[in-house]
Design a protein around this motif. Structure first.
Motif, PDB file in Angstrom:
ATOM      1  N   LEU A 477      32.654  38.578 -32.998  1.00 44.18           N
ATOM      2  CA  LEU A 477      31.520  38.569 -32.077  1.00 44.18           C
ATOM      3  C   LEU A 477      31.944  38.613 -30.616  1.00 44.18           C
ATOM      4  O   LEU A 477      31.099  38.747 -29.736  1.00 44.18           O
ATOM      5  N   ASP A 481      29.744  44.531 -30.685  1.00 46.35           N
ATOM      6  CA  ASP A 481      28.349  44.088 -30.795  1.00 46.35           C
ATOM      7  C   ASP A 481      27.615  44.844 -31.885  1.00 46.35           C
ATOM      8  O   ASP A 481      26.395  45.003 -31.845  1.00 46.35           O
ATOM      9  N   THR A 483      27.532  43.727 -34.922  1.00 43.98           N
ATOM     10  CA  THR A 483      26.979  42.697 -35.791  1.00 43.98           C
ATOM     11  C   THR A 483      25.526  42.425 -35.406  1.00 43.98           C
ATOM     12  O   THR A 483      25.229  42.175 -34.236  1.00 43.98           O
ATOM     13  N   ALA A 488      24.597  37.675 -38.444  1.00 43.66           N
ATOM     14  CA  ALA A 488      25.296  36.548 -37.834  1.00 43.66           C
ATOM     15  C   ALA A 488      24.631  35.223 -38.187  1.00 43.66           C
ATOM     16  O   ALA A 488      25.309  34.229 -38.459  1.00 43.66           O
ATOM     17  N   ILE A 494      30.345  31.383 -37.198  1.00 48.18           N
ATOM     18  CA  ILE A 494      30.541  32.635 -36.464  1.00 48.18           C
ATOM     19  C   ILE A 494      31.617  32.424 -35.404  1.00 48.18           C
ATOM     20  O   ILE A 494      31.722  31.349 -34.818  1.00 48.18           O
ATOM     21  N   PHE A 496      33.503  33.954 -32.007  1.00 47.09           N
ATOM     22  CA  PHE A 496      33.501  34.862 -30.859  1.00 47.09           C
ATOM     23  C   PHE A 496      34.934  35.212 -30.454  1.00 47.09           C
ATOM     24  O   PHE A 496      35.293  35.155 -29.273  1.00 47.09           O
ATOM     25  N   LEU A 511      24.134  38.573 -28.658  1.00 48.61           N
ATOM     26  CA  LEU A 511      24.816  37.604 -29.518  1.00 48.61           C
ATOM     27  C   LEU A 511      24.963  36.240 -28.858  1.00 48.61           C
ATOM     28  O   LEU A 511      25.102  35.222 -29.545  1.00 48.61           O
ATOM     29  N   ARG A 512      24.916  36.208 -27.541  1.00 43.68           N
ATOM     30  CA  ARG A 512      25.153  34.969 -26.811  1.00 43.68           C
ATOM     31  C   ARG A 512      24.172  33.850 -27.165  1.00 43.68           C
ATOM     32  O   ARG A 512      24.567  32.682 -27.209  1.00 43.68           O
TER      33      ARG A 512
END
Length: 534
Positions: A477, A481, A483, A488, A494, A496, A511-512
């Motif tokens: 992650l 991007d 995903t 997720a 998960i 990063f 995703l953040r």
């Protein structure tokens, strides 16, 4: 003629075929493109798409084609350029000879006289009506100029990403300073962690023990909060946080003022461990030597970027070598877990760039079959960009020491969420193997593997890994991007991993939120340091 841009924007392909047509295939690389790079790539593609029409605009390219009309010339040139040779084609071979010559042998001199746009090029060809060779040389010069601009854009992107990912945001500096000040003036920020009555739990193997090594207070808070909030039995959770000397007091202040009761939090600095203060610590010696070796053959970022001969991906690797994390003890500490926690039988080690999304207690029920390291393998999965890593992805199999010892196609596995059976580990020579290969890498000028702790980990734990379900650890992650949020959210943990950490401005915005949901933005320390959700 067709233009194909892959969905991931990794390749732009124009004019499929051989010879010159291979020259017209633009390989952009395996990384995602910046907007500038996409612009240059598509510009080159558009330029080549109109190549036939540029040629057709020249009435008589060298006076020998016997074709005096635009239509006639187009019919003769078109099929050959498109990869369909015809017997009657009389396109001068000199065009292909010039285009197929290496740039350094083609006599291409880059300068202001090279047309800067397609319109300039067409106008110049109409005005000068050059012969075939002059036309080809001018065309090659323009394409070469465009390639150089694309290369520069790539390198600048790598440099900007290096700076963005290696620098510590001022908000995180602010948080550490405010917490250090709070530790000095507020007795509640100096509470013993854990309280005296809970100390026995730190060595009680009936509890679920997790280890986190980090000097990032905000990141550690997210790991701890997500772990405790998603646990079905938080009263049985013990999180051992290891940090360095400079971060110890701010880290203690944060968890003293933000308890995760009933979960138990321990904060210790490396110098608090008896084992670390006795004699020489092999990994610290190896890191010190590593830093010296690297400083001798790696220049600063300016020197690296100024290199005009190396390929952009090599420059990217050298910039990555300057990242502080590759010489951080926090990154190597996991290899000493048996010595750091001599009373514990099993722990789960967590990186500080992960988010826990489910109860992790079932990890203690996994039968490790005598293996030491429970990990998710990374060579099988739907996302081929992330889950396609084998030993050859990390180790240098052109070096005989590696080639003679390992299988390049063996599946790799992931650091970041690992079950370590410390009892089984103590019966092996894993730690000694790790230090041996660190020394061998230093002797080889850091040429045995890519930077990081995973490659020597792959070697040290070779034969000691038990593969666990990928549900427990979703990767990537922080460097792609692709995903989806749905995928997720369905993972237990998960990760990063990659440069786009969720606490940085370069994080992927979609995703953040999976990370920021565990940050209390109303907290007085968070607000005073202007840490925001976006």
């Amino acid at each position: 003629m067709q233009l194909h841009i892959s969905p991931s924007l990794r390749h732009v392909t124009v004019l499929p075929g051989k010879g010159v047509r291979e020259f017209m295939k633009v390989k952009i690389g395996s990384r995602r493109l910046s907007y500038r790079m996409v612009f240059y790539s598509v510009l080159l593609a558009a330029f080549l798409l109109r190549f036939v029409f540029v040629l057709a605009a020249v009435d008589n390219i060298d006076g020998q084609t016997g074709c005096s009309t635009i239509g006639c010339l187009g019919k003769r040139l078109g099929p050959r350029i498109l990869g369909r040779r015809v017997l009657e084609s009389t396109v001068p071979e000199v065009i292909y000879q010039v285009l197929e010559e290496p740039v350094d042998q083609g006599g291409v001199q880059l300068g202001p006289e090279i047309p800067q746009t397609l319109e300039d090029f067409i106008a110049e060809m109409k005005d000068e009506r050059p012969d075939a060779k002059t036309f080809a040389v001018k065309l090659k010069a323009m394409v070469t100029l465009l390639e150089q601009r694309t290369r520069t854009a790539k390198i600048q992107e790598y440099l900007y990403r290096h700076v963005a990912s290696s620098s510590i945001p001022k908000q995180l500096h602010c948080l550490a300073l405010k917490l250090a000040n709070e530790h000095s003036i507020n007795a509640n920020a100096r509470l013993q962690l854990p309280s005296a009555e809970l100390v026995p739990a730190l060595v009680d193997n009936s509890f679920f023990h997790f280890v986190l090594a980090s000097d990032n207070i905000l990141a550690a808070s997210v790991v701890a909060s997500s772990l405790a909030h998603n646990s079905l039995h938080p009263e049985k959770v013990v999180l051992h946080i290891i940090t360095d000397r400079k971060t110890y007091y701010p880290m203690q202040a944060w968890f003293s003022l933000h308890p995760l009761t009933p979960a138990i939090i321990e904060v210790k600095a490396l110098h608090h461990f008896d084992w670390f203060t006795k004699g020489k610590v092999p990994v610290l010696e190896a890191m010190e030597k590593d830093q010296k070796v690297r400083s001798q053959f790696r220049g600063g970022s300016s020197a690296i970027v100024a290199n005009n001969t190396e390929k952009p991906y090599v420059i990217a690797a050298k910039l990555q070598a300057l990242s502080p994390k590759y010489n951080s003890v926090m990154n190597h500490i996991r290899i000493h877990l048996p010595e750091l926690f001599p009373s514990l039988n099993k722990v789960v080690f967590l990186d500080d760039d992960i988010v826990v999304q489910t109860d992790l207690s079932p990890l203690w029920d996994i039968d490790m079959n005598g293996k030491v390291n429970g990990a998710v393998e990374t060579c099988r999965g739907e996302d081929k960009f992330v889950m396609s890593k084998r030993f050859k992805s990390y180790l240098n199999f052109s070096h005989p020491l590696i080639a003679n010892s390992f299988d390049p196609n063996e599946c790799a596995w992931a650091y970041g969420m690992n079950i370590f059976d410390l009892e089984a580990w103590r019966k092996t020579n894993i730690s000694r193997t790790y230090h041996f290969w660190l020394e061998e890498n230093l002797k080889s000028d850091l040429s045995l593997w890519q930077l990081g702790t995973l490659p020597p980990g792959l070697i040290a734990f070779h034969g000691h890994v038990h593969i666990i379900n990928p549900f427990w650890h979703m990767l990537g992650l922080g460097y792609q991007d692709n995903t989806t949020i749905e995928d997720a959210e369905s993972a237990g943990v998960i990760h990063f991993n990659g440069r786009a950490k969720p606490w940085l401005d370069i994080a992927f915005p979609q995703l953040r939120p999976l990370w920021t949901k565990y940050v209390d933005f109303s907290d007085r320390f968070i607000k005073s340091c202007h840490i925001r959700a976006s």
